[in-house]
Motif scaffolding. Sequence first.
Motif, PDB file in Angstrom:
ATOM      1  N   LEU A  37       0.805  -1.228   0.000  1.00 16.74           N
ATOM      2  CA  LEU A  37       0.000   0.000   0.000  1.00 16.74           C
ATOM      3  C   LEU A  37       0.836   1.276   0.000  1.00 16.74           C
ATOM      4  O   LEU A  37       0.312   2.347  -0.316  1.00 16.74           O
ATOM      5  N   LEU A  38       2.108   1.177   0.350  1.00 15.81           N
ATOM      6  CA  LEU A  38       2.951   2.362   0.463  1.00 15.81           C
ATOM      7  C   LEU A  38       4.204   2.193  -0.387  1.00 15.81           C
ATOM      8  O   LEU A  38       4.963   1.238  -0.218  1.00 15.81           O
ATOM      9  N   TYR A  39       4.409   3.144  -1.307  1.00 18.35           N
ATOM     10  CA  TYR A  39       5.595   3.178  -2.157  1.00 18.35           C
ATOM     11  C   TYR A  39       6.390   4.431  -1.780  1.00 18.35           C
ATOM     12  O   TYR A  39       5.915   5.552  -1.986  1.00 18.35           O
ATOM     13  N   THR A  40       7.566   4.246  -1.217  1.00 17.16           N
ATOM     14  CA  THR A  40       8.399   5.372  -0.797  1.00 17.16           C
ATOM     15  C   THR A  40       9.490   5.595  -1.832  1.00 17.16           C
ATOM     16  O   THR A  40      10.323   4.715  -2.079  1.00 17.16           O
ATOM     17  N   PHE A  78      -3.441   5.346 -12.170  1.00 18.14           N
ATOM     18  CA  PHE A  78      -2.673   4.943 -10.994  1.00 18.14           C
ATOM     19  C   PHE A  78      -3.529   4.190  -9.971  1.00 18.14           C
ATOM     20  O   PHE A  78      -3.135   4.044  -8.820  1.00 18.14           O
ATOM     21  N   TYR A  79      -4.692   3.722 -10.377  1.00 20.53           N
ATOM     22  CA  TYR A  79      -5.525   2.846  -9.546  1.00 20.53           C
ATOM     23  C   TYR A  79      -5.877   3.474  -8.195  1.00 20.53           C
ATOM     24  O   TYR A  79      -5.870   2.804  -7.165  1.00 20.53           O
ATOM     25  N   GLY A  80      -6.182   4.767  -8.210  1.00 19.60           N
ATOM     26  CA  GLY A  80      -6.641   5.425  -6.991  1.00 19.60           C
ATOM     27  C   GLY A  80      -5.548   5.898  -6.058  1.00 19.60           C
ATOM     28  O   GLY A  80      -5.823   6.270  -4.909  1.00 19.60           O
ATOM     29  N   ILE A  94       0.572   6.402  -2.053  1.00 13.55           N
ATOM     30  CA  ILE A  94      -0.272   5.611  -1.156  1.00 13.55           C
ATOM     31  C   ILE A  94      -1.400   4.993  -1.966  1.00 13.55           C
ATOM     32  O   ILE A  94      -2.161   5.693  -2.641  1.00 13.55           O
ATOM     33  N   MET A  95      -1.504   3.669  -1.905  1.00 18.95           N
ATOM     34  CA  MET A  95      -2.503   2.936  -2.671  1.00 18.95           C
ATOM     35  C   MET A  95      -3.704   2.591  -1.796  1.00 18.95           C
ATOM     36  O   MET A  95      -3.539   2.216  -0.628  1.00 18.95           O
ATOM     37  N   PRO A  96      -4.927   2.679  -2.323  1.00 18.64           N
ATOM     38  CA  PRO A  96      -6.103   2.278  -1.541  1.00 18.64           C
ATOM     39  C   PRO A  96      -6.170   0.768  -1.345  1.00 18.64           C
ATOM     40  O   PRO A  96      -6.751   0.284  -0.371  1.00 18.64           O
ATOM     41  N   GLU A  97      -5.584   0.024  -2.283  1.00 18.71           N
ATOM     42  CA  GLU A  97      -5.460  -1.426  -2.171  1.00 18.71           C
ATOM     43  C   GLU A  97      -4.257  -1.854  -2.996  1.00 18.71           C
ATOM     44  O   GLU A  97      -3.828  -1.144  -3.907  1.00 18.71           O
TER      45      GLU A  97
END
Length: 480
Positions: A37-40, A78-80, A94-97
């Motif tokens: 869910l998190l890409y830094t 970017f899928y939300g 930050i991804m919702p899923e």
Amino acid sequence: MASRVIGEVCETVIQLNTDLELEPILLNSIEVSEDGLLYTMNVREGIKFHNGDDLDAEAIAFSHERANNDKAAYPGQFYGATWEVVDPLTVNMIMPEANSGVMLILAFRGCGIVPPAAVAEMNDDMSQHPIGSGPFMFKEWLPGDRITITAYDGYQNFHSQAENKARPYLDEIVFRVIPEEQTQLASFETGEVQLLVMPSQQVVNYEGNDDYYLLRNEQSTTTVYLAPVIMEQADGSYDWIPPFNEQAVRQAVGWAINVQEIIDGVLGGLAIRNRSSLPTGNPGYSAKFQEMGFDYDPEKAKQLLDEAGWTVGSGGVRQKNGEKLSIILWCEAGTTRERICQLVQNHLQQVGFEVQFQGIESATFVAERGTGACHIVYATYNWNDPDIVWWLGNDTSLVQGHYGKINPEFADTGALGWTVTDLAARGDYYYQASKMMVDDGGIIPLWNPVNVDGVRSELKDMKFAAQGFRFYTDAYFEES
């Protein structure tokens, strides 16, 4: 042409290398949390845009949000995701899923990083004068004629493929539009043009000639296939148009086609036989994807039709319950496509089909191919992610795009490919999904194209980057 030029002007944060592995370009690293869910993103320090502005975390967040909004070419790609600037050199996505497909979106050339202040000055329209941090700067665009870019003196090259880690050796590149093939060839042979996207039928004329060299791109992201048409039924379900509602008939098409004869006879060998729906140039592809689908075996095609009750009748055309095994095949009009489909027509007739072939004008083909006007189409589909397998059965603009409704297991298996970040693991899911659809005859893959560039010998060290993009920064002209 514009999509290939923009990648030279505006670089993305990560890109595929020639081994089809993702590597950081504008980043020192990108770290993905265990839950996906998190890409830094840790930004490289000291990179400047062509206008002198700093390329920092704010620019990356801004550019990705801009590429994701309603005005973008692909809104919501970017899928939300949302973005958070942590500090000048750190940005979180930050991804919702969890959806691992987002990594290749980050590498998509339409998602290059641009300077926020310059975009504001241009009222959010950089189409006339894009600014990035890539190896070349935009100079001019004359619609229908040419695009010119010039070397960026401040360029830092972080591509693993690059031998030259600084400013490109070439001072300028002019991308020209030359519609007529004979004019293209004449310009190439006189030296007015030094690199030519080679017409396939002309390749043989330049092989073994010391004045030129040929570059072959075998990392295609395009799949070429036949697909029986699926339509919505009166009860809201989906099924193929008869006779393709019988699996044996769909499979018989796959066994009846002599694909290698078409590759050799029409395409001059410039294609890679592929039995799966995943192109050879997509991450996740491996040799096991050839362990599905169909080989040329007309006797097996006949056996399938015999067992399904389709018996040979008058003129060699099979029939069943008083109905002929009669189909209409469509392709977009064009000399090469029509030659291909004429061979397909011949191959199918040899096993007992009656085939009416029609080359259809492009707009009509797209608008009417799924209306019941034809039974099967010859088509192509291009995408750089292994989830092309899923889209081929779920993109409802395609004639086979409701396959996921007929076979929910296919749709579910393909969707699992988005839940893992490891490309090899993703490939396993897409292998399973591709095998389901191909072995069912929902799609009959044929080949992936091989593109060839002709290069004049005085232009040295031209090469392809990943997936058929060109790599210009090492190229130079030999001094006379």
